[in-house]
Write a protein that holds these residues in place. Structure first.
Motif, PDB file in Angstrom:
ATOM      1  N   GLU A   3       0.819  -1.202   0.000  1.00 18.89           N
ATOM      2  CA  GLU A   3       0.000   0.000   0.000  1.00 18.89           C
ATOM      3  C   GLU A   3       0.853   1.252   0.000  1.00 18.89           C
ATOM      4  OE1 GLU A   3      -3.979  -1.636   2.318  1.00 18.89           O
ATOM      5  OE2 GLU A   3      -2.656  -0.210   3.282  1.00 18.89           O
ATOM      6  N   VAL A   4       0.282   2.288  -0.590  1.00 20.79           N
ATOM      7  CA  VAL A   4       0.869   3.626  -0.563  1.00 20.79           C
ATOM      8  C   VAL A   4      -0.234   4.571  -0.117  1.00 20.79           C
ATOM      9  CG1 VAL A   4       1.907   5.465  -1.932  1.00 20.79           C
ATOM     10  CG2 VAL A   4       2.516   3.080  -2.391  1.00 20.79           C
ATOM     11  N   GLU A   5       0.029   5.301   0.951  1.00 18.31           N
ATOM     12  CA  GLU A   5      -0.980   6.179   1.524  1.00 18.31           C
ATOM     13  C   GLU A   5      -0.572   7.643   1.371  1.00 18.31           C
ATOM     14  OE1 GLU A   5      -3.485   3.053   2.835  1.00 18.31           O
ATOM     15  OE2 GLU A   5      -3.828   5.221   2.839  1.00 18.31           O
ATOM     16  N   GLN A   6      -1.513   8.434   0.963  1.00 14.79           N
ATOM     17  CA  GLN A   6      -1.299   9.886   0.867  1.00 14.79           C
ATOM     18  C   GLN A   6      -2.460  10.604   1.523  1.00 14.79           C
ATOM     19  OE1 GLN A   6      -0.408   9.681  -3.788  1.00 14.79           O
ATOM     20  NE2 GLN A   6       0.064  11.705  -2.941  1.00 14.79           N
ATOM     21  N   ASN A   7      -2.190  11.798   2.040  1.00 13.51           N
ATOM     22  CA  ASN A   7      -3.280  12.648   2.501  1.00 13.51           C
ATOM     23  C   ASN A   7      -4.118  13.019   1.287  1.00 13.51           C
ATOM     24  OD1 ASN A   7      -2.280  12.595   5.088  1.00 13.51           O
ATOM     25  ND2 ASN A   7      -1.092  14.455   4.834  1.00 13.51           N
ATOM     26  N   SER A   8      -5.416  12.773   1.393  1.00 11.87           N
ATOM     27  CA  SER A   8      -6.255  12.977   0.211  1.00 11.87           C
ATOM     28  C   SER A   8      -6.482  14.449  -0.102  1.00 11.87           C
ATOM     29  CB  SER A   8      -7.604  12.280   0.392  1.00 11.87           C
ATOM     30  OG  SER A   8      -8.267  12.791   1.526  1.00 11.87           O
ATOM     31  N   LEU A 101       4.814  -0.299 -10.345  1.00  5.53           N
ATOM     32  CA  LEU A 101       4.585   0.875  -9.514  1.00  5.53           C
ATOM     33  C   LEU A 101       3.254   0.759  -8.788  1.00  5.53           C
ATOM     34  CD1 LEU A 101       5.718   3.832 -11.826  1.00  5.53           C
ATOM     35  CD2 LEU A 101       6.987   2.716  -9.983  1.00  5.53           C
ATOM     36  N   THR A 102       3.295   1.035  -7.489  1.00  2.23           N
ATOM     37  CA  THR A 102       2.075   1.154  -6.702  1.00  2.23           C
ATOM     38  C   THR A 102       1.862   2.630  -6.406  1.00  2.23           C
ATOM     39  OG1 THR A 102       2.356  -1.027  -5.701  1.00  2.23           O
ATOM     40  CG2 THR A 102       0.899   0.506  -4.568  1.00  2.23           C
ATOM     41  N   PHE A 103       0.696   3.119  -6.737  1.00  2.00           N
ATOM     42  CA  PHE A 103       0.382   4.543  -6.589  1.00  2.00           C
ATOM     43  C   PHE A 103      -0.511   4.774  -5.380  1.00  2.00           C
ATOM     44  CE2 PHE A 103       1.782   6.772 -10.432  1.00  2.00           C
ATOM     45  CZ  PHE A 103       2.117   5.711 -11.252  1.00  2.00           C
ATOM     46  N   GLY A 104      -0.312   5.919  -4.728  1.00  2.00           N
ATOM     47  CA  GLY A 104      -1.300   6.407  -3.795  1.00  2.00           C
ATOM     48  C   GLY A 104      -2.479   7.005  -4.553  1.00  2.00           C
ATOM     49  N   LYS A 105      -3.520   7.352  -3.818  1.00  2.00           N
ATOM     50  CA  LYS A 105      -4.704   7.919  -4.469  1.00  2.00           C
ATOM     51  C   LYS A 105      -4.508   9.371  -4.883  1.00  2.00           C
ATOM     52  CE  LYS A 105      -8.134   4.889  -2.377  1.00  2.00           C
ATOM     53  NZ  LYS A 105      -9.402   4.801  -1.596  1.00  2.00           N
TER      54      LYS A 105
ATOM     55  N   PRO B  39     -12.610   6.075 -11.158  1.00  2.59           N
ATOM     56  CA  PRO B  39     -12.973   7.356 -10.550  1.00  2.59           C
ATOM     57  C   PRO B  39     -12.663   7.360  -9.053  1.00  2.59           C
ATOM     58  CG  PRO B  39     -14.691   6.626 -12.052  1.00  2.59           C
ATOM     59  CD  PRO B  39     -13.702   5.503 -11.954  1.00  2.59           C
ATOM     60  N   GLU B  40     -12.021   8.402  -8.607  1.00  2.00           N
ATOM     61  CA  GLU B  40     -11.682   8.601  -7.187  1.00  2.00           C
ATOM     62  C   GLU B  40     -10.705   7.548  -6.664  1.00  2.00           C
ATOM     63  OE1 GLU B  40     -12.783  11.403  -5.968  1.00  2.00           O
ATOM     64  OE2 GLU B  40     -13.973  11.693  -7.780  1.00  2.00           O
ATOM     65  N   GLU B  41     -10.046   6.835  -7.565  1.00  2.00           N
ATOM     66  CA  GLU B  41      -9.077   5.825  -7.144  1.00  2.00           C
ATOM     67  C   GLU B  41      -7.703   6.147  -7.726  1.00  2.00           C
ATOM     68  OE1 GLU B  41     -11.522   3.759  -4.752  1.00  2.00           O
ATOM     69  OE2 GLU B  41      -9.479   3.081  -5.193  1.00  2.00           O
ATOM     70  N   GLY B  42      -6.695   5.537  -7.148  1.00  2.00           N
ATOM     71  CA  GLY B  42      -5.354   5.690  -7.698  1.00  2.00           C
ATOM     72  C   GLY B  42      -5.153   4.800  -8.903  1.00  2.00           C
ATOM     73  N   LEU B  43      -4.033   5.016  -9.566  1.00  2.00           N
ATOM     74  CA  LEU B  43      -3.657   4.169 -10.691  1.00  2.00           C
ATOM     75  C   LEU B  43      -3.321   2.766 -10.183  1.00  2.00           C
ATOM     76  CD1 LEU B  43      -1.510   6.903 -12.210  1.00  2.00           C
ATOM     77  CD2 LEU B  43      -2.966   5.541 -13.676  1.00  2.00           C
ATOM     78  N   GLY B  85     -18.746  -1.363 -14.806  1.00  2.00           N
ATOM     79  CA  GLY B  85     -17.606  -1.243 -13.910  1.00  2.00           C
ATOM     80  C   GLY B  85     -16.266  -1.118 -14.604  1.00  2.00           C
ATOM     81  N   ASP B  86     -16.239  -1.349 -15.925  1.00  2.00           N
ATOM     82  CA  ASP B  86     -14.997  -1.187 -16.687  1.00  2.00           C
ATOM     83  C   ASP B  86     -14.751   0.270 -17.054  1.00  2.00           C
ATOM     84  OD1 ASP B  86     -15.701  -4.237 -18.567  1.00  2.00           O
ATOM     85  OD2 ASP B  86     -14.645  -3.964 -16.651  1.00  2.00           O
ATOM     86  N   SER B  87     -15.732   1.126 -16.827  1.00  2.00           N
ATOM     87  CA  SER B  87     -15.574   2.547 -17.132  1.00  2.00           C
ATOM     88  C   SER B  87     -14.440   3.122 -16.289  1.00  2.00           C
ATOM     89  CB  SER B  87     -16.868   3.316 -16.855  1.00  2.00           C
ATOM     90  OG  SER B  87     -17.906   2.895 -17.712  1.00  2.00           O
ATOM     91  N   ALA B  88     -13.444   3.646 -16.953  1.00  2.00           N
ATOM     92  CA  ALA B  88     -12.250   4.119 -16.261  1.00  2.00           C
ATOM     93  C   ALA B  88     -11.336   4.777 -17.286  1.00  2.00           C
ATOM     94  CB  ALA B  88     -11.502   2.965 -15.591  1.00  2.00           C
ATOM     95  N   ALA B  89     -10.256   5.362 -16.774  1.00  2.00           N
ATOM     96  CA  ALA B  89      -9.183   5.829 -17.652  1.00  2.00           C
ATOM     97  C   ALA B  89      -8.098   4.763 -17.671  1.00  2.00           C
ATOM     98  CB  ALA B  89      -8.612   7.150 -17.147  1.00  2.00           C
TER      99      ALA B  89
END
Lengths: 113, 115
Positions: A3-8, A101-105, B39-43, B85-89
């Protein structure tokens, strides 16, 4: 699960101030750390990479890494409205998956004129 | 020097149709990665390919998703029988190698909308 955590955020700073963005990660084997900037509707753009403990400076940006604390940060000095974006912290995998690469949000930064 | 290219930039599909996303890496790059951003999620990492080889597909859903990077032509991410649910970038990145310090450069992304 790594996990990678960032302040949102959102993080709001006035123009000319210092913006401080923080990130923690769970994989102790990670060796490479990246900060990407992503404008709304655009792709991530690399702004800094850091691999060793300490500070790394590039223009107005300074990345800081502390592997013992599993913490990486990004400082933006003299913040400009054009710095307003989402900042993504990314950490590479350990062992045989070091390409992953694991990204934070991400942290949304707004710089107010 | 052209960067990573992706097409289409926007794709609209109805449920049950197929989506094909293309990625041409930067010149001189032979390593390609696909990431998905909900949406609203990380890569999220999906798959890592080199020419004619899938190196790691651990982030890909087991059903309906496949990827390839042929000897000639772009890398293709294929989603069969799309669902909402596949809708995404979907972003493609490329690098010169898969080593840990190697920078991954991202393309502009394909924004998939499933109706």
């Amino acid at each position: 699960q790594k996990e990678v955590e960032q302040n949102s955020g959102p993080l709001s700073v006035p123009e000319g101030a210092i913006a401080s963005l923080n990130c923690t990660y769970s994989d102790r084997g990670s060796q490479s750390f990246f900060w990407y900037r992503q404008y709304s509707g655009k792709s991530p753009e690399l702004i800094m990479s850091i691999y060793s403990n300490g500070d790394k400076e590039d223009g107005r940006f300074t990345a800081q890494l502390n592997k013992a604390s599993q913490y990486v940060s990004l400082l933006i000095r003299d913040s400009q409205p054009s710095d307003s974006a989402t900042y993504l912290c990314a950490v590479n995998g350990s062992g045989g998956s070091n390409y992953k690469l694991t990204f934070g949000k991400g942290t949304l930064l707004t710089v107010n004129p | 020097n052209a960067g990573v290219m992706q097409n289409p930039r926007h794709l609209v599909r109805r449920r049950g149709q197929e989506a094909r996303l293309r990625c041409s890496p930067m010149k001189g790059h032979s390593h390609v990665y696909w990431y998905r951003q909900l949406p609203e999620e990380g890569l999220k990492f999906m798959v890592y390919l080199q020419k004619e080889n899938i190196i790691d597909e651990s982030g890909m859903p087991k059903e309906r998703f496949s990827a390839e990077f042929p000897k000639e032509g772009p890398s293709i991410l294929r989603i069969q029988q799309v669902v909402r649910g596949d809708s995404a970038a979907y972003f493609c990145a490329s690098s010169t190698s898969g080593r840990r310090r190697e920078t991954q450069y991202f393309g502009p992304g394909t924004r998939l909308l499933v109706l």
